[in-house]
Design an enzyme around this catalytic site. Structure first.
Site: not given
Ligand code: SF4
Ligand SMILES: Cc1cc2nc3c(=O)[nH]c(=O)nc-3n(C[C@H](O)[C@H](O)[C@H](O)COP(=O)(O)O)c2cc1C
Ligand code: SF4
Ligand code: SF4
Ligand code: SF4
Ligand code: SF4
Ligand code: SF4
Ligand code: SF4
Ligand code: SF4
Ligand code: FES
Ligand code: FES
Ligand code: FES
Lengths: 171, 639, 584
Positions: C280, C283, C300, C320, C359, C362, C367, C501
């Site tokens: 990053e 970049e 992220c 990014s 996540k 994600e 991808e 997080c």
């Molecule tokens: S815990 Fe919250 S801030 Fe951290 S990656 Fe997940 S959604 Fe984003």
């Protein structure tokens, strides 16, 4: 339920016109929805989505407002809307009997509001402010007072007979 | 004078004079009631028939005194106009003949010719006059009718006299002079002081002193403030506010103008319930006309200060009568109340300091300014000055909208104005009085012991009832009080916004408990649980809807506890209204002893010798109804 | 000096020290007043009516709406109040799907706890429980409306924290529900999976989706090689599930526990975070050099990425292109581990332990999938892992700490600070060698502001940076940037969750108001206790470049470590209403 035949493009144009009339002001959400309902006699889902997008408010909020108020309907209603008053004055003067008679005449079940041919929607309302004429009902915005079950059924029949055959059911 | 938009208030007197001179040249005026009630009974057709009859009789007709008709006007014409509700809708359509004050009831288009003919000789069409049902006495003038006799019409005075769609007529009757004087001559502080001195209390239910409310808002800093007129009138069975908005909308506009000056507001909203389309139309028209005349707008009456007024139609939610919910609704949200404080006077519409008053409260304001504090206080009681409108409905001979001084007793209202209690078939029933529900779903019931109670905020508060919105529902002896409680509970649970637990779930469960009582399924735990739940809901709910929802239950439990007990302990409905508890009985005089019923009864509950009256054992009977069906002599009753 | 003002609570004088309401004041005084609809992160709603107190002279009112005032005398537990609270809970239970033993909320449930605390022994009312369908359409969270008490916390979280407004109330009275527009399932909405609704939900009505059973299945399958990565924020929170204080760094116990559960290799997401920093920073400096697409937006946080894709498609190119650390780890693991661990590629299972619900979504993005399937197979939240540890019967705090496996268990302090708001920026600035003025500390400080801005010198340039947490606030900032970036930001870091997080929706539920801050301090402490503090110093990361990735920003690196974003269709797209609100 009858399916809607509202064309997407037509709807978008109409709803945009309404939105412009109200300056696209999110604070005017309720008058906007009222105008949409005035146009279609119910609130078609795509119209709500359009309104939300144009006002920049979440769809869930528009949906929340639309489902909060008794006057908004997300389902198409019958061509004629009969609203029997079940306010206090009408209740003590026998509005339930009117309702039973009308329901029987329309062959509507306890939970049903609209006839299968989408001709009539039967609802109750708590007070239309014609308490001096209790029991009362409203048929397509026309108030009828001092009713008996027989008189109510007669009015309904008049409305049915007065309809020209073959007229298109508005979407 | 031009028809331009900048007619200023300096011309008010001129307008009034002009209008009066026009009125003076007409010989008669036929006022057709054009309130929702009379329209429903056919008033518009009557109006048209009267116009046609006049023309047919060769009379000049002025259909309106409005500017556009001026050229059509000649001396000696008859003026046919509409009016707002005159309160006696049951007898509608009403037609009043001025100047002699004759009042015709239940007029049909076919009567028009006769009415017009009678104008020439000054007689009255007798068959159209009101006949007092108990004594048969015929009343020619309105004031002679017992229904009107005890009333003192102040707020409603002009409803029924003036054409609500004609701002000039309102002005001709002295309208907007009060607002003009206030905006030009009186400081805000002084206006608040006057309303405080008058002791005006809110007519929307709470009875909060209006002057104090205004002062709290005046004391808030800020250049932008709001005045809201609460025309949501949701109480089922009440229609006072509707009548004012339909019958004299400019009095509301003027009251708001005065309030705006008193608190320094530049924006006003009238929120009218959606079930009142005519009131919406008339209020809109009144606001538009007042804007056009420069009474409202960016330069109110030439003072250079703004007050803009809009009318918003509700969308069907009783809870939006609650002030914070109402404001949420105006802002385009779900009508869910929020906790107070902050009160609207601190943070109201869009966060601005806001005065919110009921229609009737606002309509009383111009009268106070115009006639003075003394005159206002002349009627009513010390703690509740002035008059109050009530919607009198239910089992009384005369139902309708009435206005009486605070302190009038229930007896006077029920017996004199209401013409006494009637039975289910509409016949007078002198001893039939059982109770009056006052204040609708938020109120409680008054019984025979309260008949001589003066109706005012404080006396009612002392017996655990409230003035509320002004609904008065008279109930006769055939009414089951458990069912009354259930009816209101059904209403509130339907109208609960669902935000807070006690109201949302509590009303549902209370309704369920009442249903059990009515269905004969209650047990020893039911009533204590009902009471316990009702208390918690009443104390801990967020807004007035929840806090008052248990009132009908608590008040009927209090006054008619034995009726509840009969349902639960004896499985009996004393009024005989609860079907599930009905026990058939055989009327000995009618029974011929044919034995059919005894043979057909599926559980053998009927005994009796041939040719002798039969009897039903109520404990064995399952209420199947077979006996009543098979009896040829209609001797079985009570099912 | 004037005395501290006080008010009387149950006969004791309690100092008034700027508390928001009497409820908070009582909590600080050690009296836990029952409440459902009050949450310190959200606006006051006043709906549950449980936090009742009696104010002398004024009767009963709710303490969450009562502002502390000197001289106020209140009682928190009169007989009347206790009974009304009980009625309230009984009423709630009557319309509740009471299935506690099988409810994932279990002992963390406020409703269950309240019923116990208030001594509710039976529900005197007939059941009015609805039977509405459970929404399991989202990979992030599931909604069981039959367990909802309509406290509205999720509605306010979704509006006030996540700024998406996916959830709202619908209908009214006892038909009221919390729902997406038109009762749609979450998958059909603009939900970004941040899970803030689940974090604040006091009952089991909104819960993170669970993948525990899938993980057990792979662990129990002898053919599989199961590796696991642990996100930074997990190690400072998991202890709370076992009675340790918030912020306790339990990396060693966590590693030991994972090995006992049967994971073959235990790695650290912070290793991938170091890699992210390197990529990053490359970049960022490249874009700076070309003055191209600034500000650079960090990528992220997957909830944030979705937020841009859905609501700010015009800024997609500002994101990014770096994958998040979770996904960098995933793709590297797929490339490196089969050979190293002598596993066939199909039998390698990659699990992550995340503080996060987004996540989970994600990991399902197309991808991030290769021919064998997704790079990351299963994503467990901190809570789910705690449950597995419980299920396995391990006594967490008695486990002897163990080190992680190499190479991907090795990290610098910079990779660890990722777990709290400001961490990414901090790590990038360290790596880029930017010069900060005093007070430029980004991480581990007190309660961070929702938006922090700072200027730093990099070479001869002065850079403007913004650090945001909470999507609602980020969206406001994006509107400014869309309108021309008047403040001239060069880099904007966004984390969806309050505090970053550490405050993720997958963390153990906490009632301790300072928990997030304590967790962030734990991360700062972990940073300090590492020997290395800049990502570039991670020699195992450098080895990776030597072996596989060539140089930062190379084509090989792009292949494995970068990605592309897509505009996401919105329900309104079909109607093609592009013109927005008045004045916009
Ligand atoms: S815990 Fe919250 S801030 Fe951290 S990656 Fe997940 S959604 Fe984003
Ligand atoms: C559930 C509920 C419904 C109400 N409905 C009305 C109404 O229909 N009209 C009204 O004027 N006030 C209504 N009120 C009272 C208003 O909240 C408010 O007190 C009133 O408008 C103030 O005006 P006033 O001071 O002139 O009475 C209602 C209150 C509650 C709690
Ligand atoms: S008391 Fe009833 S109407 Fe009022 S806020 Fe609570 S749920 Fe809504
Ligand atoms: S059927 Fe009628 S008349 Fe015959 S015994 Fe029964 S009640 Fe008497
Ligand atoms: S109602 Fe039925 S059970 Fe009762 S007495 Fe009549 S026939 Fe018998
Ligand atoms: S939400 Fe709470 S009370 Fe409801 S089932 Fe789950 S644990 Fe039990
Ligand atoms: S709490 Fe009670 S009901 Fe629930 S599992 Fe334990 S013993 Fe059974
Ligand atoms: S996960 Fe986030 S965006 Fe989705 S509904 Fe919950 S709070 Fe809203
Ligand atoms: S889902 Fe949870 S947070 Fe949302 S209203 Fe229901 S109980 Fe409250
Ligand atoms: S109660 Fe029926 S009209 Fe008022
Ligand atoms: S509407 Fe005519 S008297 Fe009421
Ligand atoms: S916490 Fe106060 S009302 Fe819910």
């Amino acid at each position: 339920m009858t399916t809607t035949t509202v064309s997407r493009d037509g709807l978008r144009e109409t709803v945009r016109g309404i939105l412009d009339d109200h300056g696209r002001d999110p604070g005017r959400l309720i008058p906007i929805l009222q105008a949409v309902q005035e146009e279609y006699h119910y609130l078609p889902a795509p119209a709500l989505t359009t309104v939300a997008a144009a006002l920049g408010v979440p769809e869930a909020r528009v949906y929340g407002v639309a489902t909060f108020y008794a006057h908004f309907s997300l389902e198409p209603k019958g061509r004629h809307v009969i609203r029997v008053c079940d306010g206090t004055a009408c209740h003590v003067r026998g509005s339930r009997d009117l309702l039973d008679a009308l329901r029987a005449e329309l062959s509507l079940g306890e939970a049903e509001q609209t006839t299968p041919d989408a001709m009539f929607t039967l609802e109750t309302v708590s007070c239309i402010g014609a308490c001096g004429l209790a029991p009362a009902m409203v048929v397509d915005d026309q108030i009828h007072g001092l009713l008996t079950p027989e008189a109510a059924v007669a009015i309904l029949r008049d409305v049915r007979d007065g309809d020209e055959p073959g007229e298109e059911v508005p979407a | 004078m031009s028809n331009s938009q900048d007619v200023l208030i300096a011309d008010l007197a001129e307008l009034a004079r002009e209008h009066r001179s026009l009125a003076d040249t007409t010989t008669h005026r036929l006022v057709v009631c054009a309130g929702s009630g009379c329209i429903a009974s056919g008033a518009l057709a009557v109006h048209d028939a009267l116009v046609a009859a006049c023309r047919a009789a060769g009379l000049d007709v002025v259909v309106s005194l409005r500017r556009e008709d001026e050229h059509a006007h000649r001396d000696g014409a008859v003026h046919v106009s509409g009016s707002g509700c005159q309160g006696f809708c049951q007898m509608g359509p009403l037609v009043a003949v001025e100047p002699d004050g004759t009042l015709y009831v239940k007029v049909t288009p076919g009567d028009a010719g006769e009415i017009v003919a009678s104008l020439r000789d000054g007689t009255a069409v007798e068959r159209l006059l009101y006949r007092e049902p108990r004594h048969g006495q015929i009343c020619r003038r309105r004031a002679e009718i017992p229904f009107y006799e005890l009333q003192t019409r102040r707020v409603l005075a002009e409803c029924g006299r003036i054409d609500p769609e004609d701002v000039r007529e309102y002005i001709a009757h002295g309208g907007y002079a009060a607002a003009w004087s206030v905006w030009h001559e009186t400081g805000p502080d002084e206006v608040c002081a006057r309303i405080e001195a008058a002791g005006l209390r809110g007519r929307g239910g709470g009875g909060f002193p209006t002057g104090r409310k205004w002062r709290l808002t005046l004391d808030q800093p800020g250049d932008h403030k709001c005045v809201i007129c609460n025309g949501d009138e949701g109480d089922p069975g009440a229609f006072m506010d509707r009548s004012v908005m339909e019958g004299n909308p400019h009095s509301v506009v003027e009251g708001m103008l005065i309030a705006a000056h008193a608190v320094g507001a530049d924006r006003g909203v009238v929120y009218v319930r959606a079930e009142y389309p005519l009131a919406v139309r008339r209020m809109r028209r009144a606001a538009r006309d007042a804007h056009e005349l420069g009474l409202l707008g960016d330069d109110v009456m030439g003072t250079g200060r703004p007050f803009r007024l809009e009318v918003m139609e509700g969308a069907g939610a009783f809870v939006c009568g609650e002030e914070t919910a109402l404001m949420a609704s105006i802002e385009g949200h779900r009508g869910m109340p929020r906790p107070k404080p902050p009160f609207p006077s601190e943070r109201g519409l869009h966060g601005l300091p806001t005065v919110i008053n009921n229609v009737e409260t606002l309509a009383a304001v111009p009268l106070i300014v115009r006639d003075g504090v003394e005159e206002f206080r002349r009627l009513g009681t010390a703690g509740s000055p002035g008059t109050k409108t009530f919607a009198l409905t239910g089992h009384v001979a005369n139902t309708g909208l009435i206005e009486v001084p605070f302190g009038t007793t229930l007896r006077e209202i029920v017996e004199t104005i209401g013409g006494g209690v009637i039975d289910d078939d509409g016949r007078p029933d002198a001893d039939g009085f059982k109770a009056v529900q006052i204040g609708g779903p938020s109120g409680g019931c008054l019984t025979a012991e309260h008949l001589d109670l003066p109706l005012d905020f404080d006396s009612l508060g002392e017996v655990g009832a409230m003035v509320g919105s002004g609904g008065l529902v008279v109930m006769n002896r055939t009414t089951c009080m458990v069912q009354v409680a259930r009816f209101f509970m059904q209403f509130t649970q339907n109208e609960s916004c669902g935000k807070c637990v006690l109201c949302r779930e509590g009303t549902r469960q209370m309704l369920g408990l009442l249903d059990r009582v009515i269905a004969g399924e209650a047990d020893a735990a039911t009533l204590p649980l009902l009471q316990r739940t009702a208390r918690a809901v009443a104390t801990a709910s967020l807004c007035g809807l929840g806090k008052t929802a248990p009132s009908p239950v608590l008040s009927t439990l209090h006054h008619f506890g034995d009726e509840y007990a009969a349902h639960v302990d004896e499985r009996r409905c004393p009024a005989g209204r609860c079907k599930a508890l009905a026990v058939p009985e055989i009327v000995a005089e009618l029974c011929r002893g044919c034995t059919i019923c005894a043979r057909k009864c599926p559980v053998g509950a009927i005994t009796g010798d041939k040719k002798q009256p039969h009897v039903i054992d109520p404990d064995a009977c399952t209420r199947c109804g077979v006996c009543a069906e098979v009896c040829k002599f209609e001797a079985v009753v009570g099912l | 000096m004037s005395e501290t003002p006080t008010m009387m609570v149950d006969g004791r004088a309690i100092p008034i020290a700027g508390q928001r309401n009497v409820l908070e004041l009582c909590r600080e005084a050690g009296i836990e007043i029952p409440s459902f609809c009050y949450h310190s992160d959200l606006s006051v709603f006043g709906a549950c009516r449980l936090c009742l107190v009696e104010v002398e002279g004024h009767g009963v009112t709710t303490s969450c709406t009562l502002v502390p005032e000197p001289g106020l005398r209140i009682h928190t537990s009169t007989a009347e109040i206790r009974d009304m609270r009980k009625v309230g809970v009984e009423l709630l239970l009557a319309s509740h799907d009471m299935s506690c033993p099988t409810c994932p909320k279990g002992s963390h449930c406020k409703l269950q706890n309240l019923a116990r605390r208030l001594g509710v022994r039976e529900v005197p009312f007939p059941s009015a429980t609805p039977h509405l369908p459970v929404d399991r359409s989202s990979d992030a969270i599931e909604i069981n409306p039959n367990r909802c008490v309509l406290c509205g916390d999720c509605v306010r979280a979704c509006q006030e924290i996540s700024g998406t407004g996916v959830l709202d109330f619908a209908h009214r009275g006892n038909r009221a529900t919390v729902s997406a527009a038109f009762g749609r399932s979450l998958a059909e909405t603009e939900c970004v999976g941040c899970g803030q609704c689940a974090r604040v939900c006091p009952t089991g009505a909104i819960m993170p989706r669970s993948e525990v059973e899938n993980v057990w299945r792979d662990l129990d399958d002898p053919r599989k090689t199961v590796v696991v990565q642990i996100a930074p924020a997990v190690r400072v929170a998991i202890g709370e599930a076992f009675g340790l204080a918030a912020g306790t760094v339990s990396t060693g116990q966590l590693t030991a526990a994972l090995r006992r559960l049967g994971f073959d290799q235990v790695y650290d997401t912070a290793f991938a975070a170091d890699l992210t920093v390197v990529e990053e920073t490359e970049e960022f400096t490249r874009r700076l050099a070309h003055d191209e697409r600034l500000p650079l937006l960090t990528s992220c946080c997957p909830a944030w990425v979705q937020c841009v894709e859905r609501f700010h498609p015009g800024l997609i190119d500002n994101l990014s292109s770096c994958r998040s650390p979770q996904q960098m780890f995933g793709s590297l693991a797929r490339r490196l581990l089969p050979e190293r661990l002598e596993s066939s590629p199909e039998d390698l299972v990659v699990v992550s332990i995340m503080p996060c619900t987004a996540k989970k979504t994600e990991a399902r993005r197309p991808e991030f999938a290769g021919p064998e399937g997704p790079d990351v197979d299963h994503v467990l939240t901190t809570r789910e892992l705690a449950r597995m540890i419980d299920e396995r019967g391990l006594v967490f705090d008695e486990l002897a700490p163990e080190p992680m496996d190499l190479p991907m268990g090795f990290k610098t302090g910079a990779g660890l600070v990722f777990g709290a708001t400001g961490g990414v920026t901090e790590a990038v600035l360290r790596h880029a060698g930017a010069v900060r003025s005093a007070g430029g500390e980004l991480q581990g400080a007190g309660d961070p502001e929702p938006v922090r801005t700072l200027s730093v010198a990099l070479g001869d340039r002065v850079l403007k940076l913004a650090v945001v947490h909470g999507l609602a606030r980020a969206r406001e900032l994006m509107e400014e940037i869309e309108a021309g970036n008047p403040d001239g930001y060069d880099l904007v870091e966004v984390m969806a969750c309050p505090g970053g997080c550490v405050g993720g929706a997958g963390q153990p539920p906490t009632t301790h108001p300072g928990a997030c801050r304590a967790r962030a301090r734990g991360l700062a402490e972990a940073d300090r206790s590492r020997q290395l503090h800049t990502s570039g110093a991670n020699h195992l990361v450098r080895e990776c470049y030597d072996e596989l990735l060539e140089t930062p920003g190379s084509e090989a690196a792009h292949d494995l470590l970068h990605t592309r974003y897509h505009r996401r269709p919105r329900p309104s797209d079909e109607l093609a209403v592009v013109d927005g609100p008045a004045g916009a």
